[in-house]
Structures are given as C-alpha cells and as structure tokens.
Design an enzyme around this catalytic site. Structure first.
Site, short mmCIF file in Angstrom:
data_model
loop_
_atom_site.label_atom_id
_atom_site.label_comp_id
_atom_site.label_asym_id
_atom_site.label_seq_id
_atom_site.Cartn_x
_atom_site.Cartn_y
_atom_site.Cartn_z
N TYR A 88 -9.19 -3.13 -10.83
CA TYR A 88 -8.88 -1.90 -10.30
C TYR A 88 -7.52 -1.21 -10.87
O TYR A 88 -7.37 -0.02 -11.24
CB TYR A 88 -8.46 -2.01 -8.71
CG TYR A 88 -9.49 -2.14 -7.86
CD1 TYR A 88 -9.93 -1.01 -7.01
CD2 TYR A 88 -10.20 -3.35 -7.58
CE1 TYR A 88 -10.84 -1.23 -6.07
CE2 TYR A 88 -11.09 -3.44 -6.72
CZ TYR A 88 -11.63 -2.27 -6.14
OH TYR A 88 -12.77 -2.76 -4.93
N HIS A 123 -26.50 22.84 -0.71
CA HIS A 123 -26.52 23.18 -2.04
C HIS A 123 -25.71 24.27 -2.10
O HIS A 123 -25.38 24.85 -1.29
CB HIS A 123 -28.11 23.69 -2.17
CG HIS A 123 -28.15 24.28 -3.61
ND1 HIS A 123 -28.33 23.50 -4.92
CD2 HIS A 123 -28.42 25.49 -4.04
CE1 HIS A 123 -28.44 24.20 -5.72
NE2 HIS A 123 -28.39 25.44 -5.60
N CYS A 178 0.89 -1.14 -0.08
CA CYS A 178 0.07 0.02 -0.09
C CYS A 178 0.79 1.20 -0.07
O CYS A 178 0.79 2.14 -0.62
CB CYS A 178 -0.98 -0.13 1.25
SG CYS A 178 -1.91 1.59 1.12
N GLU A 212 -25.84 16.44 -3.15
CA GLU A 212 -27.32 16.68 -2.78
C GLU A 212 -27.92 15.96 -3.76
O GLU A 212 -29.26 15.44 -3.38
CB GLU A 212 -27.54 18.03 -2.79
CG GLU A 212 -27.56 18.53 -4.39
CD GLU A 212 -27.83 20.05 -4.40
OE1 GLU A 212 -28.87 20.65 -4.04
OE2 GLU A 212 -27.18 21.03 -4.85
N GLU A 235 -7.08 2.03 -13.05
CA GLU A 235 -6.52 3.09 -12.54
C GLU A 235 -5.14 3.64 -13.33
O GLU A 235 -5.14 4.82 -13.60
CB GLU A 235 -6.18 2.72 -10.94
CG GLU A 235 -7.33 2.82 -10.23
CD GLU A 235 -7.10 2.51 -8.95
OE1 GLU A 235 -8.09 2.75 -7.98
OE2 GLU A 235 -5.94 2.12 -8.64
N CYS A 268 -1.36 1.93 -3.15
CA CYS A 268 -2.40 2.85 -2.90
C CYS A 268 -1.96 4.11 -2.86
O CYS A 268 -2.41 5.23 -3.25
CB CYS A 268 -3.15 2.46 -1.67
SG CYS A 268 -3.35 0.86 -1.15
P1 NDP Z 1 -8.64 -7.48 -9.90
O1 NDP Z 1 -8.89 -8.85 -9.43
O2 NDP Z 1 -9.18 -6.15 -9.57
O3 NDP Z 1 -8.46 -7.34 -11.55
C1 NDP Z 1 -7.81 -8.57 -12.19
C2 NDP Z 1 -8.26 -8.48 -13.45
O4 NDP Z 1 -7.48 -9.52 -14.48
C3 NDP Z 1 -9.48 -8.81 -13.92
O5 NDP Z 1 -10.10 -7.64 -14.88
C4 NDP Z 1 -9.55 -10.17 -14.50
O6 NDP Z 1 -10.52 -10.38 -15.42
C5 NDP Z 1 -8.13 -10.03 -15.12
N1 NDP Z 1 -7.54 -11.47 -15.42
C6 NDP Z 1 -7.07 -12.19 -14.32
N2 NDP Z 1 -6.44 -13.25 -14.88
C7 NDP Z 1 -6.49 -13.02 -16.37
C8 NDP Z 1 -5.94 -13.78 -17.34
N3 NDP Z 1 -5.48 -15.01 -17.17
N4 NDP Z 1 -6.00 -13.44 -18.62
C9 NDP Z 1 -6.74 -12.13 -18.78
N5 NDP Z 1 -7.16 -11.52 -17.71
C10 NDP Z 1 -7.28 -11.84 -16.62
O7 NDP Z 1 -7.12 -7.35 -9.75
P2 NDP Z 1 -6.05 -5.94 -9.73
O8 NDP Z 1 -4.58 -6.98 -10.27
O9 NDP Z 1 -6.54 -4.98 -10.75
O10 NDP Z 1 -5.77 -5.72 -8.42
C11 NDP Z 1 -5.60 -6.59 -7.19
C12 NDP Z 1 -6.38 -6.13 -6.02
O11 NDP Z 1 -5.75 -4.99 -5.31
C13 NDP Z 1 -7.78 -5.91 -6.41
O12 NDP Z 1 -8.60 -6.83 -6.25
C14 NDP Z 1 -7.90 -4.82 -5.26
O13 NDP Z 1 -8.73 -5.67 -4.16
C15 NDP Z 1 -6.77 -4.23 -4.83
N6 NDP Z 1 -6.52 -2.65 -5.41
C16 NDP Z 1 -7.36 -2.00 -4.94
C17 NDP Z 1 -7.61 -0.67 -5.19
C18 NDP Z 1 -8.38 0.34 -4.70
O14 NDP Z 1 -8.96 0.23 -3.70
N7 NDP Z 1 -8.76 1.47 -5.43
C19 NDP Z 1 -6.37 -0.23 -6.28
C20 NDP Z 1 -5.58 -1.31 -6.75
C21 NDP Z 1 -5.63 -2.62 -6.35
P3 NDP Z 1 -12.00 -10.97 -14.75
O15 NDP Z 1 -12.71 -9.81 -14.11
O16 NDP Z 1 -12.68 -11.40 -16.05
O17 NDP Z 1 -11.74 -12.07 -13.79
#
Ligand code: NDP
Length: 462
Positions: free
Chosen positions: A180, A439, A43, A444, A184, A48
């Site tokens: 995410y 407002h 983080c 709101e 981002e 983050c």
């Molecule tokens: P996520 O789980 O959010 O996203 C992973 C993405 O990769 C999904 O779109 C998934 O698809 C795709 N994916 C997974 N495996 C494959 C594959 N083999 N081929 C193609 N696509 C694939 O993970 P992130 O890496 O973005 O982030 C990790 C974690 O960190 C998050 O779950 C979150 O909890 C945390 N985080 C939180 C943030 C915040 O609070 N703002 C910011 C960044 C991270 P599908 O959806 O179809 O499974």
C-alpha cells in the site's frame, strides 16, 4: 476507596486507543490515557489522513491537463511543497485537537508522555516517573515503519514518517516495496513532479490483491511515467558525489536519486513497553498475542490495533475497540468480525476492493463465475487521457453469492465501501442483476455485466 487509580488505562492515543478510552470514559469509567507523540496516532498524524490530502494535491496537474479537452485554458501552474506541508500540518493539528477534546469532554485524564508497564496493574508515566494503577489496561501502541536496519545505508533512507515533512521535495526518488504505502507514495511523488522509481522484490506489485487490479494499476502507473522495477531489491544505499543517493540493487543496477524511501511493512510497536514485566506474551514478530476478544494472556490486559498481528487498518482498530467496550463494559462478549473488509489503495487510478481475489476464490470454490469489464471512463473521452477502468465481480456458482468485487479507477474506494454493505448482506449476483443501473455512471457497469466473462471449474478456466 477504589483499589486502583483508574478503571481503565490506555497506552497509545491512536485510532483504537482513543476510541476505547473515550467510550469507556463516556460510560462513567475513570480513564487515563498516555500518548508519547501526538493524539490521533499514525492514521491522523502521519498516515491515512495526510496521505489522502497529498493524493488530492498530486492529482491537480492531471486536472489542469484534462481541462483543455473541456474548453478551459488554464494558465501557467506552479506547485509549492512547503505550502502543502503547512496546510496539511494545520489540518492534522485541528484533528488532533478534536481527538483530545473527545477524551477531555468525557472526563479522561490525558498524559502527554510515553507510558510503560511496571506490572499487570501498574503503568509508569515516563515523563514524570509517576506510577498509576489500573484495573484494566489496553495497549494500543500501533506499529512502526520497518527501518530495514540490516540494509547498508538504511540511515540515509526515509520512511513514510519523514515523507510527510520533507523540507524540500526531491527531484527524484526510489521507493522500495510493493505494498500500500510504496504504491500510494509512488503515485503521490510522481504526481507532484518527482521522477519516481518503484522497486519491488516480487513479480507484480500489491501481492495480496486480485491479479487484474495489480496488472491494470502497474500498466497505468508506467503509462504515467513511473518506473517499476520488479524481482529486484536494494542491497546498498550510498551517498553520491552530488549530495544525492545511489541505490545499488541485487540485479546490478545503480539508481541515483534525491531520496530513497523504504516502504517495507510496519512492525508492532512493543519495544521497551514493559510487556515482559507484566507477563504479556508476544509472537515472533513482537506482536501482542490476543484471543478472540482482544484479551492478552494476562487477564486484565487487552491489546487493540496494529500492535497485535491482525489486520492493519484504522477502521479495524476502531472496531476492535468497540468490541472491547461491548465485551468488558456492556456485558456483551463481542469478537471482532474480519470478514469482507472493504479496502482501497489510493493509487492513481485507485483500487477499491471487498472480498476475495480471483486466485483465492478459485481455491475456495468448486466453480466460480468471473464478470469482468474494462472500459474508458466517460471523462477520458474529452480529456483524451488514455485511462481504463476495470470492474470485476467474482461469484460462487453454487450459492450465486458475490464473493469478491474489485474496481480499478476513479472513486473505486467510494464504490468499494458501498459494495461492502451489499456483500455483507449476502447479496447474490441475481441481486446485482435486478438492481436498476444509474446512468451515466461508471458504477452502473457493476449491475449490467449479465454474462460471465469466463468460469473457473476445479481450477480450470472454461
Ligand atoms: P505492506 O505489507 O502492504 O507492504 C510491504 C511491502 O514490502 C510488500 O510489498 C512486501 O513484499 C515488501 N517487503 C517486506 N519486507 C521486505 C524485504 N525485506 N525486502 C523487500 N521487500 C520487502 O506494508 P506497507 O508498509 O505498505 O503498509 C503497512 C500497512 O499499513 C499495510 O499492510 C496496510 O494494512 C496499512 N496501510 C493501509 C493503507 C490503506 O488502507 N489505503 C495505506 C497505507 C498503509 P511482499 O508483498 O513480497 O511480501
């Protein structure tokens, strides 16, 4: 003489581990903590915190453009990536110092080393080979970016780890994933002037979010100039003649880019930790299996945060650490509460959400009321920016409780935090209705949507 060197030994100096170690030490426990990289964990060091700083950096070019509508003339602007990285590094070094000081001031022993389990009560400090014993052990080693090692050419790709410290900002980037991190970073890179393509295997980005948020954000990103490719995946990454990379996709596209970033989820960081030696059980993903009190199958070993298969969010890891303290050191068994966790995607525009999506609400309740507003935020009137804000409340028609709140737009994350309190307190739609509007504000709208936009009864929109 004490039977063990430590009352508690924590492996992993991220959000969960530091909190457990620091608070246990403040209660007079003898605590040791080991971290192989930098205190603060993902983080603070490469997640983050630097991400949010980069989000701010990437928004300035829009601020400069918007200024004209308010009468300002902004001179020529340039962006210096190296300066941003250096400023970010300075800030995370400061924060790392605070984490270390919190531990030191409470009397914890800090080990700057990897640590591995030898058995259920013994830990090896790998830098020195020294072994220490502990009555209880907390494993809080977090997660690691999925390297996608089955992808040919994955070795040419970066993950979020490297994205924070690139020596040179690439002119173009392809980002794989639709979660995410992918979303981002697509916005960050685009905002910093990088030609950005997002490629995601599903039909719409952010699979776990409400459909209005997903579609609204998609549209806004495309309008800004981010290319989004859906229902496709990268099958191979090769080096191009110009020193750049080429991402070849399943659907037959070849996308040339200066960098390819994989944001395909994060895996629990358990490799080589000695869990087998200590008899700690993991699931098929390599995540440590814990009970409702974060206890593993080995009675004196606990696990917190992303190394377990729960919710991968910093505040959740901290909450799990505090529940561990209550349970183990305050004789007050407390299991973490995962209901109604507010969360934000720091995209541009931002998504802020708490509770369940419309899709989930339809499955869970016989009848729901959907309140939805879409409007142009006030600032966009003079700036001339074509942006829309979406606000949505989902109400269980029977209990009148608000079961989901979803916002797309500026400060959506800040709003979601506050709405989280209301929903946690069990607020009904009537509570929202009798709350005075503030407002002029965007928020709101949340208390002035008096009539449902539509209802969904037994899965049918009426
Ligand atoms: P996520 O789980 O959010 O996203 C992973 C993405 O990769 C999904 O779109 C998934 O698809 C795709 N994916 C997974 N495996 C494959 C594959 N083999 N081929 C193609 N696509 C694939 O993970 P992130 O890496 O973005 O982030 C990790 C974690 O960190 C998050 O779950 C979150 O909890 C945390 N985080 C939180 C943030 C915040 O609070 N703002 C910011 C960044 C991270 P599908 O959806 O179809 O499974």
């Amino acid at each position: 003489m004490a039977a063990y060197d430590y009352d508690l030994f924590v492996i992993g100096g991220g959000s969960g581990g530091v909190r457990a170690g620091r608070v246990a030490a403040s209660l007079g426990k003898k605590v040791g903590i080991a971290e192989e990289y930098r205190y603060g964990g993902t983080c603070v060091i490469r997640g983050c915190v630097p991400k949010k700083l980069f989000v701010y950096a990437s928004q300035y070019h829009e601020h400069f453009e918007d200024a004209a509508g308010f009468g300002w003339t902004v001179g020529e602007s340039t962006f210096d990536w190296a300066k941003l990285v250096a400023a970010k590094d300075k800030e995370i070094t400061r924060l790392e110092g605070l984490y270390r000081r919190g531990l030191e001031n409470n009397g914890a022993d800090i080990f700057d080393s990897r640590a591995e389990l030898v058995d259920a009560h013994t830990v090896r400090i790998t830098k020195t080979g020294q072994t220490v014993t502990a009555e209880r052990i907390v494993i809080a080693t977090g997660g690691v970016a999925n390297q996608h090692s089955s992808l040919p050419g994955h070795e040419f790709c970066i993950t979020s780890n490297e994205a924070f410290n690139l020596e040179v900002l690439p002119k173009s980037i392809v980002i794989a994933g639709g979660g995410y991190i992918a979303v981002e970073f697509a916005n960050i890179f685009h905002g910093l002037g990088v030609e950005t393509t997002l490629i995601y295997r599903g039909k719409e980005i952010l699979s776990r979010f409400d459909h209005d948020m997903r579609q609204g954000l998609h549209k806004a990103m495309v309008e800004k100039g981010i290319k989004i490719v859906l229902t496709d995946v990268i099958e191979e990454v090769v080096k191009g003649k110009d020193g750049g990379l080429i991402a070849r996709t399943k659907n037959g596209d070849s996308i040339a880019a200066g960098a390819v970033m994989l944001a395909l989820g994060r895996d629990p960081n358990t490799k080589g930790l000695g869990l087998e030696a200590a008899g700690v059980r993991m699931n098929e993903r390599g995540a440590i299996i814990v009970d409702d009190f974060s206890r593993t199958n080995v009675a004196n070993i606990y696990a917190l945060g992303d190394v377990t298969d729960r919710v991968q969010l910093t505040p959740v890891a901290i909450h799990e650490a505090m529940c561990f303290i209550e349970t183990v050191y305050k004789n007050n068994p407390t299991s973490p509460d995962y209901d109604l966790i507010p969360t934000a995607v720091f995209s541009q525009p931002e998504i802020g959400t708490v509770g369940i999506s419309e899709e989930e609400a339809i499955k869970r309740y016989a009848e729901i009321e959907v309140y939805r507003a879409e409007f142009r935020p006030m600032k966009a009137t003079l700036s001339g920016r074509s942006e829309r804000m979406i606000m949505k409340l989902l109400v269980d028609a029977e209990s009148r409780k608000v079961v989901g709140a979803h916002i797309l737009g500026h400060e959506a994350g800040e709003m979601a935090q506050i709405i989280g309190i209301c929903l946690k307190a069990g607020a009904t739609k009537d509570d929202f209705d009798r709350t005075m509007a503030l407002h002029p504000s965007a928020a709101e709208e949340l208390v002035t949507m008096y009539n449902p936009s539509y209802r969904v009864r037994n899965g049918e929109r009426v």
